[in-house]
Design a protein around this motif. Sequence first.
Motif, PDB file in Angstrom:
ATOM      1  N   VAL A  12       0.844  -1.179   0.000  1.00 57.70           N
ATOM      2  CA  VAL A  12       0.000   0.000   0.000  1.00 57.70           C
ATOM      3  C   VAL A  12       0.884   1.234   0.000  1.00 57.70           C
ATOM      4  O   VAL A  12       1.757   1.377   0.856  1.00 57.70           O
ATOM      5  CB  VAL A  12      -0.916   0.021   1.253  1.00 57.70           C
ATOM      6  N   ALA A  13       0.676   2.123  -0.946  1.00 57.34           N
ATOM      7  CA  ALA A  13       1.511   3.318  -1.034  1.00 57.34           C
ATOM      8  C   ALA A  13       1.139   4.316   0.044  1.00 57.34           C
ATOM      9  O   ALA A  13      -0.004   4.366   0.505  1.00 57.34           O
ATOM     10  CB  ALA A  13       1.347   3.957  -2.413  1.00 57.34           C
ATOM     11  N   ARG A  14       2.105   5.140   0.472  1.00 57.92           N
ATOM     12  CA  ARG A  14       1.806   6.245   1.379  1.00 57.92           C
ATOM     13  C   ARG A  14       0.772   7.138   0.712  1.00 57.92           C
ATOM     14  O   ARG A  14       0.800   7.372  -0.484  1.00 57.92           O
ATOM     15  CB  ARG A  14       3.073   7.044   1.679  1.00 57.92           C
ATOM     16  N   GLY A  15      -0.146   7.663   1.515  1.00 49.72           N
ATOM     17  CA  GLY A  15      -1.211   8.487   0.980  1.00 49.72           C
ATOM     18  C   GLY A  15      -2.431   7.679   0.577  1.00 49.72           C
ATOM     19  O   GLY A  15      -3.409   8.233   0.066  1.00 49.72           O
ATOM     20  N   GLU A  16      -2.385   6.351   0.772  1.00 48.39           N
ATOM     21  CA  GLU A  16      -3.533   5.503   0.452  1.00 48.39           C
ATOM     22  C   GLU A  16      -4.748   5.945   1.256  1.00 48.39           C
ATOM     23  O   GLU A  16      -4.658   6.256   2.441  1.00 48.39           O
ATOM     24  CB  GLU A  16      -3.200   4.047   0.792  1.00 48.39           C
ATOM     25  N   ALA A  41      -6.740   5.460  16.836  1.00 49.51           N
ATOM     26  CA  ALA A  41      -6.572   4.594  15.663  1.00 49.51           C
ATOM     27  C   ALA A  41      -6.273   5.424  14.425  1.00 49.51           C
ATOM     28  O   ALA A  41      -5.402   5.073  13.614  1.00 49.51           O
ATOM     29  CB  ALA A  41      -7.830   3.750  15.452  1.00 49.51           C
ATOM     30  N   ALA A  42      -6.982   6.543  14.270  1.00 45.07           N
ATOM     31  CA  ALA A  42      -6.719   7.425  13.132  1.00 45.07           C
ATOM     32  C   ALA A  42      -5.314   8.018  13.226  1.00 45.07           C
ATOM     33  O   ALA A  42      -4.603   8.132  12.219  1.00 45.07           O
ATOM     34  CB  ALA A  42      -7.766   8.539  13.084  1.00 45.07           C
ATOM     35  N   GLY A  43      -4.898   8.368  14.444  1.00 42.25           N
ATOM     36  CA  GLY A  43      -3.558   8.923  14.644  1.00 42.25           C
ATOM     37  C   GLY A  43      -2.472   7.924  14.300  1.00 42.25           C
ATOM     38  O   GLY A  43      -1.437   8.290  13.721  1.00 42.25           O
ATOM     39  N   LEU A  44      -2.687   6.658  14.636  1.00 45.37           N
ATOM     40  CA  LEU A  44      -1.714   5.625  14.290  1.00 45.37           C
ATOM     41  C   LEU A  44      -1.579   5.507  12.780  1.00 45.37           C
ATOM     42  O   LEU A  44      -0.471   5.387  12.243  1.00 45.37           O
ATOM     43  CB  LEU A  44      -2.141   4.279  14.888  1.00 45.37           C
ATOM     44  N   ALA A  45      -2.711   5.536  12.074  1.00 41.31           N
ATOM     45  CA  ALA A  45      -2.669   5.436  10.613  1.00 41.31           C
ATOM     46  C   ALA A  45      -1.981   6.653  10.000  1.00 41.31           C
ATOM     47  O   ALA A  45      -1.139   6.529   9.106  1.00 41.31           O
ATOM     48  CB  ALA A  45      -4.087   5.292  10.069  1.00 41.31           C
ATOM     49  N   GLU A  46      -2.323   7.830  10.498  1.00 49.76           N
ATOM     50  CA  GLU A  46      -1.741   9.062   9.947  1.00 49.76           C
ATOM     51  C   GLU A  46      -0.248   9.167  10.246  1.00 49.76           C
ATOM     52  O   GLU A  46       0.482   9.863   9.533  1.00 49.76           O
ATOM     53  CB  GLU A  46      -2.486  10.274  10.511  1.00 49.76           C
ATOM     54  N   ALA A  47       0.208   8.443  11.299  1.00 48.27           N
ATOM     55  CA  ALA A  47       1.622   8.501  11.667  1.00 48.27           C
ATOM     56  C   ALA A  47       2.527   7.944  10.576  1.00 48.27           C
ATOM     57  O   ALA A  47       3.716   8.238  10.550  1.00 48.27           O
ATOM     58  CB  ALA A  47       1.859   7.735  12.983  1.00 48.27           C
ATOM     59  N   ILE A  48       1.985   7.132   9.672  1.00 54.05           N
ATOM     60  CA  ILE A  48       2.800   6.620   8.564  1.00 54.05           C
ATOM     61  C   ILE A  48       2.234   7.065   7.227  1.00 54.05           C
ATOM     62  O   ILE A  48       2.408   6.392   6.208  1.00 54.05           O
ATOM     63  CB  ILE A  48       2.949   5.088   8.620  1.00 54.05           C
ATOM     64  N   LEU A 119       3.192  -2.435  13.958  1.00 56.85           N
ATOM     65  CA  LEU A 119       4.437  -2.989  13.437  1.00 56.85           C
ATOM     66  C   LEU A 119       4.952  -2.166  12.261  1.00 56.85           C
ATOM     67  O   LEU A 119       6.162  -1.955  12.112  1.00 56.85           O
ATOM     68  CB  LEU A 119       4.229  -4.444  13.004  1.00 56.85           C
ATOM     69  N   GLU A 120       4.044  -1.689  11.412  1.00 61.65           N
ATOM     70  CA  GLU A 120       4.453  -0.855  10.282  1.00 61.65           C
ATOM     71  C   GLU A 120       5.078   0.449  10.756  1.00 61.65           C
ATOM     72  O   GLU A 120       6.080   0.910  10.205  1.00 61.65           O
ATOM     73  CB  GLU A 120       3.249  -0.570   9.374  1.00 61.65           C
ATOM     74  N   ILE A 121       4.466   1.059  11.782  1.00 65.92           N
ATOM     75  CA  ILE A 121       5.003   2.317  12.309  1.00 65.92           C
ATOM     76  C   ILE A 121       6.411   2.083  12.840  1.00 65.92           C
ATOM     77  O   ILE A 121       7.343   2.838  12.541  1.00 65.92           O
ATOM     78  CB  ILE A 121       4.100   2.871  13.432  1.00 65.92           C
ATOM     79  N   PHE A 122       6.563   1.027  13.626  1.00 65.93           N
ATOM     80  CA  PHE A 122       7.874   0.732  14.187  1.00 65.93           C
ATOM     81  C   PHE A 122       8.879   0.439  13.087  1.00 65.93           C
ATOM     82  O   PHE A 122      10.044   0.832  13.164  1.00 65.93           O
ATOM     83  CB  PHE A 122       7.783  -0.449  15.163  1.00 65.93           C
ATOM     84  N   ASP A 238       4.135  16.247  17.733  1.00 70.42           N
ATOM     85  CA  ASP A 238       2.802  15.792  18.122  1.00 70.42           C
ATOM     86  C   ASP A 238       2.429  14.635  17.197  1.00 70.42           C
ATOM     87  O   ASP A 238       1.616  14.756  16.295  1.00 70.42           O
ATOM     88  CB  ASP A 238       1.798  16.942  18.001  1.00 70.42           C
ATOM     89  N   LEU A 239       3.088  13.497  17.432  1.00 72.38           N
ATOM     90  CA  LEU A 239       2.994  12.360  16.533  1.00 72.38           C
ATOM     91  C   LEU A 239       3.163  11.089  17.344  1.00 72.38           C
ATOM     92  O   LEU A 239       4.052  10.999  18.186  1.00 72.38           O
ATOM     93  CB  LEU A 239       4.108  12.462  15.476  1.00 72.38           C
ATOM     94  N   LEU A 240       2.316  10.106  17.107  1.00 72.53           N
ATOM     95  CA  LEU A 240       2.430   8.847  17.827  1.00 72.53           C
ATOM     96  C   LEU A 240       3.729   8.139  17.443  1.00 72.53           C
ATOM     97  O   LEU A 240       4.079   8.064  16.264  1.00 72.53           O
ATOM     98  CB  LEU A 240       1.232   7.944  17.521  1.00 72.53           C
ATOM     99  N   PHE A 241       4.437   7.637  18.448  1.00 73.64           N
ATOM    100  CA  PHE A 241       5.699   6.920  18.255  1.00 73.64           C
ATOM    101  C   PHE A 241       6.744   7.771  17.541  1.00 73.64           C
ATOM    102  O   PHE A 241       7.431   7.306  16.642  1.00 73.64           O
ATOM    103  CB  PHE A 241       5.489   5.601  17.499  1.00 73.64           C
ATOM    104  N   ALA A 242       6.864   9.046  17.941  1.00 73.87           N
ATOM    105  CA  ALA A 242       7.913   9.888  17.368  1.00 73.87           C
ATOM    106  C   ALA A 242       9.288   9.362  17.761  1.00 73.87           C
ATOM    107  O   ALA A 242      10.257   9.497  17.025  1.00 73.87           O
ATOM    108  CB  ALA A 242       7.755  11.335  17.831  1.00 73.87           C
TER     109      ALA A 242
END
Length: 432
Positions: A12-16, A41-48, A119-122, A238-242
């Motif tokens: 899945v490309a970034r910006g999907e 949940a939305a914040g986790l998705a937006e983090a990547i 896992l993707e964020i990490f 202001d980002l999850l898992f910065a």
Amino acid sequence: MSVFNRADDGGVARGERALIVVPERTGEGALRSLDARVEEAAGLAEAIGIDVVGRKSFRLRQIRPASLFGKGQVEEIGELAEAHDAKLLVVDAALSPVQQKTLEEETKCKVIDRTGLILEIFGERAATAEGRLQVELAHLDYQAGRLVRSWTHLERQRGGFGFLGGPGETQIEADRRLIRDRMARIRRELDQVRRTRGLHRDRRQRAPWPVIALVGYTNAGKSTLFNRMTQASVMAEDLLFATLDPTMRQVKIPGFDRAILSDTVGFVSNLPTELVAAFRATLEEVAAADLILHVRDIAHPDSDAQAADVEAVLATLGLAEEGAPPRMEVWNKLDLLPPDQRKELTGEAKRRDDVIALSALTGEGVDDLREAIADRLHSGSQTHHVRLNAGDGPRIAWLHARGDVIEQHADGDQLHLEVKLSPENWARFERL
């Protein structure tokens, strides 16, 4: 390790464009509000870099083994995805391989669950060789359980491992073996990392410097506080898992020549067990600290629930047992509170000896935290009479830096000291 920056091999490309779906089980989440779960949940998705175009919660009367959601709910999810032109479905729950496959077939979307998303964020944030190994181990552990799915589906599977190939049970078994072999190699490398860390910790314990570890929920402000106290420039957004890879810097604490402050990865609710296991070597740094500061976003509506999640992870690491390092709570982000609530929380913090209220952003209360750290590091101290050779400069310096030398006098080539030391430091001194 991240697959969200790839547009080939079924990734899945970034910006999907993505639809966020949050299942709510009856009687679940007394501490945590549903709105906060949806936002997280939305914040986790937006983090990547995922483009969240819709979000929806569903109450589950019962969990369906084949799809998690009920038939009507699955149909509604498919309609919502089509209406928002979403090609990715993010489910804020742990999905079995069968549930993931069913949802993909019924909604015509690629599906990723909470574990896969974290896992993707990490995978995207790991900057050091150790961090990348830890994330890859967690990825492989997660993927190993996904190889039971039909091969047509597996060919579209996220993960992008080069050894996933043609159809057939033989190929699945071969991939299982390759995954197991790679996991064994990574574990051996991480064991070496653990031994190296242990040697470094032994050296630090022989040095006259206490270690203070910051822990807390992701985005609680640990890195901002770290930067404020050490004048460092660790990524703080202001980002999850910065922050993912641990960072250590010198920090000034009253009564100590120097101290070490350690910034660690943030925790999150339902942290995948694969990640807790993979990051155990890193988190052992917390277990070896002299003091743990639990940083809380006190302005967050779910601050209590976040604190409970952090305590649960610490408990899995054995840090809730007798003999664990002492802990203090740091109530951060006072600057975001309305005046009345701010005054009330500040007053409550002052009545407790294990809490400091502050704003890492403005610096308010940070000096109070330094004083509180010094008091806690000296708590339980006892006075000891020590006799050393006058030429034993390193140990004399150690006592002056780590303890409170009350009296000192020379007797020939011997030096007599009355020094106040914490039990931990006295034990360290005896090992010198």
